[in-house]
Motif scaffolding. Structure first.
Motif, PDB file in Angstrom:
ATOM      1  N   THR A 194      80.741  93.101 165.571  1.00 22.85           N
ATOM      2  CA  THR A 194      80.810  93.394 167.003  1.00 22.85           C
ATOM      3  C   THR A 194      80.715  94.893 167.212  1.00 22.85           C
ATOM      4  N   GLU A 195      80.564  95.313 168.463  1.00 23.21           N
ATOM      5  CA  GLU A 195      80.457  96.733 168.765  1.00 23.21           C
ATOM      6  C   GLU A 195      81.722  97.472 168.356  1.00 23.21           C
ATOM      7  N   ALA A 196      82.892  96.878 168.624  1.00 25.92           N
ATOM      8  CA  ALA A 196      84.153  97.520 168.258  1.00 25.92           C
ATOM      9  C   ALA A 196      84.287  97.623 166.747  1.00 25.92           C
ATOM     10  N   GLN A 197      83.863  96.574 166.026  1.00 23.82           N
ATOM     11  CA  GLN A 197      83.950  96.597 164.575  1.00 23.82           C
ATOM     12  C   GLN A 197      83.016  97.664 163.975  1.00 23.82           C
ATOM     13  N   ARG A 198      81.853  97.827 164.611  1.00 23.94           N
ATOM     14  CA  ARG A 198      80.914  98.850 164.123  1.00 23.94           C
ATOM     15  C   ARG A 198      81.498 100.247 164.266  1.00 23.94           C
ATOM     16  N   ARG A 199      82.150 100.500 165.416  1.00 23.22           N
ATOM     17  CA  ARG A 199      82.721 101.838 165.613  1.00 23.22           C
ATOM     18  C   ARG A 199      83.805 102.113 164.585  1.00 23.22           C
ATOM     19  N   VAL A 200      84.666 101.131 164.340  1.00 23.30           N
ATOM     20  CA  VAL A 200      85.734 101.308 163.353  1.00 23.30           C
ATOM     21  C   VAL A 200      85.140 101.496 161.956  1.00 23.30           C
ATOM     22  N   ALA A 201      84.129 100.686 161.603  1.00 24.93           N
ATOM     23  CA  ALA A 201      83.517 100.766 160.274  1.00 24.93           C
ATOM     24  C   ALA A 201      82.855 102.126 160.063  1.00 24.93           C
ATOM     25  N   ALA A 202      82.180 102.648 161.100  1.00 24.58           N
ATOM     26  CA  ALA A 202      81.500 103.938 160.976  1.00 24.58           C
ATOM     27  C   ALA A 202      82.496 105.052 160.721  1.00 24.58           C
ATOM     28  N   LEU A 203      83.623 105.042 161.469  1.00 24.34           N
ATOM     29  CA  LEU A 203      84.627 106.091 161.285  1.00 24.34           C
ATOM     30  C   LEU A 203      85.299 105.965 159.925  1.00 24.34           C
ATOM     31  N   ALA A 204      85.549 104.729 159.483  1.00 20.98           N
ATOM     32  CA  ALA A 204      86.151 104.529 158.169  1.00 20.98           C
ATOM     33  C   ALA A 204      85.209 104.982 157.062  1.00 20.98           C
ATOM     34  N   ILE A 254      91.480 107.006 163.193  1.00 17.50           N
ATOM     35  CA  ILE A 254      90.543 106.138 163.923  1.00 17.50           C
ATOM     36  C   ILE A 254      91.187 105.625 165.202  1.00 17.50           C
ATOM     37  N   ALA A 255      92.474 105.280 165.119  1.00 17.49           N
ATOM     38  CA  ALA A 255      93.191 104.773 166.297  1.00 17.49           C
ATOM     39  C   ALA A 255      93.232 105.830 167.390  1.00 17.49           C
ATOM     40  N   ARG A 256      93.494 107.096 167.015  1.00 24.35           N
ATOM     41  CA  ARG A 256      93.539 108.162 168.019  1.00 24.35           C
ATOM     42  C   ARG A 256      92.163 108.396 168.645  1.00 24.35           C
ATOM     43  N   LYS A 257      91.124 108.345 167.826  1.00 23.48           N
ATOM     44  CA  LYS A 257      89.784 108.592 168.350  1.00 23.48           C
ATOM     45  C   LYS A 257      89.321 107.488 169.300  1.00 23.48           C
ATOM     46  N   LEU A 258      89.703 106.228 168.997  1.00 18.09           N
ATOM     47  CA  LEU A 258      89.228 105.104 169.807  1.00 18.09           C
ATOM     48  C   LEU A 258      90.246 104.655 170.858  1.00 18.09           C
ATOM     49  N   PHE A 259      91.403 105.372 170.901  1.00 20.15           N
ATOM     50  CA  PHE A 259      92.439 105.046 171.890  1.00 20.15           C
ATOM     51  C   PHE A 259      92.915 103.587 171.766  1.00 20.15           C
ATOM     52  N   VAL A 260      93.158 103.170 170.492  1.00 22.61           N
ATOM     53  CA  VAL A 260      93.704 101.836 170.232  1.00 22.61           C
ATOM     54  C   VAL A 260      94.890 102.001 169.291  1.00 22.61           C
ATOM     55  N   THR A 299      97.070 101.351 165.737  1.00 22.15           N
ATOM     56  CA  THR A 299      96.739 101.296 164.310  1.00 22.15           C
ATOM     57  C   THR A 299      96.581  99.854 163.858  1.00 22.15           C
ATOM     58  N   SER A 300      97.384  98.974 164.410  1.00 24.95           N
ATOM     59  CA  SER A 300      97.284  97.548 164.063  1.00 24.95           C
ATOM     60  C   SER A 300      95.910  96.997 164.426  1.00 24.95           C
ATOM     61  N   THR A 301      95.388  97.397 165.586  1.00 19.75           N
ATOM     62  CA  THR A 301      94.054  96.936 166.000  1.00 19.75           C
ATOM     63  C   THR A 301      92.996  97.400 165.011  1.00 19.75           C
ATOM     64  N   VAL A 302      93.103  98.636 164.542  1.00 26.09           N
ATOM     65  CA  VAL A 302      92.152  99.158 163.568  1.00 26.09           C
ATOM     66  C   VAL A 302      92.200  98.335 162.289  1.00 26.09           C
ATOM     67  N   GLU A 303      93.420  98.032 161.821  1.00 20.60           N
ATOM     68  CA  GLU A 303      93.559  97.259 160.591  1.00 20.60           C
ATOM     69  C   GLU A 303      92.944  95.864 160.735  1.00 20.60           C
ATOM     70  N   GLN A 304      93.120  95.251 161.895  1.00 19.80           N
ATOM     71  CA  GLN A 304      92.529  93.917 162.123  1.00 19.80           C
ATOM     72  C   GLN A 304      91.006  93.991 162.105  1.00 19.80           C
ATOM     73  N   HIS A 305      90.452  95.026 162.769  1.00 20.23           N
ATOM     74  CA  HIS A 305      88.999  95.181 162.771  1.00 20.23           C
ATOM     75  C   HIS A 305      88.465  95.367 161.353  1.00 20.23           C
ATOM     76  N   LEU A 306      89.149  96.192 160.559  1.00 18.74           N
ATOM     77  CA  LEU A 306      88.676  96.446 159.201  1.00 18.74           C
ATOM     78  C   LEU A 306      88.736  95.177 158.350  1.00 18.74           C
ATOM     79  N   THR A 307      89.774  94.373 158.531  1.00 15.41           N
ATOM     80  CA  THR A 307      89.870  93.120 157.776  1.00 15.41           C
ATOM     81  C   THR A 307      88.664  92.238 158.050  1.00 15.41           C
ATOM     82  N   ARG A 308      88.280  92.114 159.333  1.00 13.31           N
ATOM     83  CA  ARG A 308      87.112  91.291 159.682  1.00 13.31           C
ATOM     84  C   ARG A 308      85.814  91.913 159.150  1.00 13.31           C
TER      85      ARG A 308
END
Length: 825
Positions: free
Chosen positions: A766-776, A785-791, A793-802
């Motif tokens: 998804t678009e959100a997953q791509r943004r997280v993956a690119a920053l990681a 990543i959480a600070r940059k995307l205004f989400v 840390t738990s949300t970031v971890e969930q995106h990375l798992t997927r």
């Protein structure tokens, strides 16, 4: 010729002519600078009065006839208008010129008789150049013809202390007419508006120069001005051309041997003519024109005298040296020291000329030897091949004991550069200090090379202590002499110990310090290419090696040519550019080069090319030659050239796995556990190991090579690991990563067309997953990543798992290589 801004002067002359017609004799003295248009005004007015019915008689004064008695009067008497009086009148005057009184009486009577018939205008151009007898005669005529229909029109360039001018202006019937320079508006009216401002500024409104600039004929106009100005003006102009910024009236006076007051007047003449401003030529080309009008002997004499004068005044060495180069120096004790001093901080071409002249002027053999050494060192900077012409003389000077320690090092260094190793060794047999640096390039020449505690051996161990010593040395190193071998040696130590980032930084720093020394620039550029090659940046390695050859063409490199050449061979081979690599392999190299440290890299590069083109026997011979040399030198360090790994690959190509395994085990035993060489050895050893160990060894190899920043080696290890994993779920992702790394490096042999692009799987994100993956992939932590995307840390971890699940990976280090940060260069 059209007259511009001369209406006022013509009007005044018309009034004087009207007085002449009324029987009142008049004199017009037209003054103006050289080239101000006095002759043009005289001709224009002569045509006017002739059209009005007057008789116009003309004469011209000149420097050539200034010594001819009654030369100007003779011209007047031979004018057609006067000749009409009859030959008896002319003859009477000419034959009685020795008795001035009777001759004047006859001349006055004749002119009066002529003016009764027709008004008479006598025009004399450059009257200041007339002979003294003619000037005396003119003054007498002017006094006697006050009531005749006569107008004397005289032009002059004001001369200092001119008694004729003073006497003439005292006469009541004499009127002064001054020609001023043209204004910018006058130039525009004459030539048009285009570039009128530039031309006016360039010529100061001098009509002769204005026309010359417009017609692109300035040199001839300058020469006309100088020759009209006379010998003193010409000599002054030549002195200004020779002295340049030092051309003060006092200096000019001293140079040409003329009174300062006379020089000051000559400078003023040149200034009012628009040729000089503030003692300098207004136009850059004027200096060349003036000097070209001087014979070589005259120029040489002026420069020689200028050199002596400026030296006596204490001027800078480079100023004096410039004149010594232009004029034949005499054998004074100060000449050679001045030339050598001038060469020290001057551009190379000028410095070389200074040293060549200093060598010719020197009579002391020790001094001559030192100058020759300076010449060789300086010439080596831009053309090492040309510098070789001095080596024979320097070798003889060294044997005669005429060179100091630094000069000996330089001679030995250049002998080595040109492959004359026997001569170099012969010169330093009893000098261990020189032998140390000789051995940095040719270890086989060092008698102490087998000593485990020698400086060379300690520095080349390739461990952390060697790297630290090398970096400490580079902090205090000075780039001096012929070639900074010590700095080269220290950089190689950093490279061999896998401190590539540090080596890159120091190499770039040293390149900035090279100045205009092309040989140094080329050498450090070649080392920079070696670093890029070890980092797996094949494009940069090729580019830098080519830059090294542009700075210094192959024929000028001597034995060191194998340094950049080996980089080109390896970079082209690993990029699959085998045709280009073959061209570099075919390039002949000096035999002595193969016995040098750079020769190791050449043998290794040539061997790898043979290996890539399936010529295993030739490859094995090259790799074994590397090993033989390194063992003979007592410097068999794996960081220099991993010859055992490459020999093992050649043996595997010949179907001899047991011998290959033996070499690889030896390599791992001698290399540091996490070194780049260990990474190579593990990858090749995995191919002859049990399947259960293969994947683990390849994974460790990839990890080591990734740590060391070798992208090509990493791509090979990943490709082998993918193949070893077979149908394992991770194999596909590792293959994609290998493809991306190889693509970044331009390692074409590792780019099979059937490898799927990771982009196919990325499209499933998804678009959100791509943004997280690119920053990681760029190396950011989950919190960042959480600070940059205004989400959260738990949300970031969930995106990375997927993301990991969809891309079939287990860690962020396995994200597609195209998204990961590149290693530092």
């Amino acid at each position: 010729m059209r007259l511009v801004e001369r209406e006022e002067q013509l009007a005044r002359l018309d009034l004087l002519f009207a007085d002449c017609l009324a029987g009142r004799g008049r004199i017009a003295l037209v003054s103006g600078a050289l080239g101000s248009g006095k002759t043009a005004l005289l001709q224009e007015f002569g045509e006017r009065v002739a059209f009005a019915g007057a008789a116009f008689v003309s004469a011209v004064g000149s420097w050539a006839e200034r010594g001819l008695r009654f030369g100007v009067i003779s011209q007047i008497l031979h004018d057609k208008a006067v000749s009409a009086l009859g030959h008896r009148f002319v003859g009477a005057v000419l034959y009685r010129t020795a008795l001035l009184g009777p001759a004047l009486h006859v001349l006055c009577l004749g002119l009066l008789e002529l003016t009764e018939r027709v008004p008479l205008v006598i025009g004399i151009d450059d009257v200041d150049l007339a002979d003294q007898a003619s000037l005396n005669c003119l003054l007498s005529l002017a006094r006697r013809l006050r009531s005749a229909r006569v107008l004397f029109l005289l032009t002059e360039s004001p001369q200092p202390r001119s008694s004729f001018r003073v006497e003439l202006l005292r006469l009541p019937q004499c009127t002064s007419v001054v020609l001023k320079p043209l204004t910018e508006r006058g130039v525009a009216a004459w030539l048009g508006e285009r570039e009128a401002g530039r031309i006016h500024a360039l010529t100061r409104g001098n009509p002769l120069l204005v026309r010359a600039v417009a017609d692109d004929d300035l040199p001839q106009a300058v020469l006309r001005c100088l020759h009209r100005g006379g010998p003193l003006v010409r000599h002054t102009a030549r002195a200004i051309a020779v002295l340049g910024e030092f051309a003060s009236p006092t200096a000019i006076s001293s140079l040409i041997g003329v009174d300062t007051h006379a020089v000051t007047h000559a400078v003023q003449v040149l200034t009012t003519a628009g040729l000089v401003d503030g003692g300098r030529f207004r136009h850059a080309g004027t200096r060349d024109t003036v000097l070209a009008d001087t014979t070589p002997a005259e120029r040489g004499s002026l420069h020689a005298r200028a050199a002596r004068m400026l030296h006596d005044r204490g001027e800078a060495a480079d100023v004096v040296a410039w004149h010594l180069l232009e004029g034949p120096p005499r054998r004074h004790e100060w000449v050679v020291p001045v030339l050598r001093a001038a060469a020290r901080n001057s551009p190379a071409e000028f410095a070389l000329r200074c040293l060549e002249l200093a060598r010719k002027s020197s009579v002391d053999p020790v001094e001559t030897a030192a100058i020759t050494a300076e010449l060789a060192r300086l010439e080596f900077r831009s053309n090492p091949l040309a510098a070789a012409r001095h080596l024979t003389a320097l070798r003889e000077a060294m044997r005669a004991g005429h060179l100091d320690q630094a000069e000996i090092v330089m001679v030995v260094s250049q002998l080595l550069w040109h492959g004359r190793t026997g001569e170099a060794l012969d010169l330093v047999r009893d000098d261990p200090d020189v032998e140390l640096w000789l051995a940095s390039a040719y270890p086989s020449l060092a008698r102490w090379r087998h000593h485990p505690d020698s400086p060379l051996t300690m520095l080349l161990r390739g461990d952390e202590s060697a790297a630290s010593r090398a970096e400490r040395f580079l902090r205090r190193v000075q780039l001096t002499g012929d070639m900074p071998w010590a700095a080269v040696f220290a950089l190689q130590t950093l490279i061999y110990s896998d401190h590539l980032d540090t080596a890159t930084a120091w190499c770039d720093t040293l390149l900035e310090r090279c100045g205009d020394h092309l040989a140094w620039q080329a050498m450090f550029c070649s080392l920079r290419a070696e670093i890029a090659l070890r980092q797996g940046d094949l494009r940069a390695a090729r580019r830098l090696a080519r830059v090294a050859f542009r700075l210094l063409p192959p024929h000028a490199w001597g034995t060191a040519v194998v340094g950049p050449l080996s980089c080109l061979i390896l970079a082209c081979t690993r990029a699959g550019r085998y045709v280009e690599a073959a061209e570099h392999v075919a390039q002949p190299v000096p035999e002595a080069a193969l016995q040098s440290r750079f020769g190791l890299h050449y043998l290794h590069a040539r061997g790898e090319y043979h290996l890539a083109t399936d010529w295993h026997e030739a490859a094995l011979a090259d790799f074994r030659a590397c090993g033989d040399l390194m063992r003979a030198w007592g410097q068999d360090h794996p960081g220099v050239v991993p010859w055992r790994v490459q020999a093992a690959r050649a043996l595997l190509g010949q179907g001899r796995p047991d011998r290959a395994r033996h070499l690889l085990v030896d390599q791992l035993a001698s290399a540091s556990r996490r070194s780049r060489t260990s990474g190579f050895a593990l990858r090749v050893l995995a191919s002859v190991s049990e399947p259960a160990l293969m994947a683990r060894m390849l994974a460790e190899s990839a990890e080591i090579l990734d740590e060391r920043g070798d992208r090509v080696g990493l791509a090979h290890a990943l490709a082998d690991l993918s193949a070893a994993l077979g149908h394992h779920p991770r194999a596909r992702m590792i293959a994609r990563r290998a493809w991306h790394v190889a693509h970044e490096c331009d390692a074409r042999p590792l780019l099979p067309a059937d490898v799927p692009d990771a982009a196919e799987l990325v499209e499933e994100l998804t678009e959100a997953q791509r943004r997280v993956a690119a920053l990681a992939a760029d190396g950011h932590t989950n919190r960042e990543i959480a600070r940059k995307l205004f989400v959260t840390t738990s949300t970031v971890e969930q995106h990375l798992t997927r993301v990991y699940r969809k891309l079939e990976i287990k860690h962020r280090s396995e994200l597609p290589a195209g998204s990961r940060p590149r290693p530092r260069r």
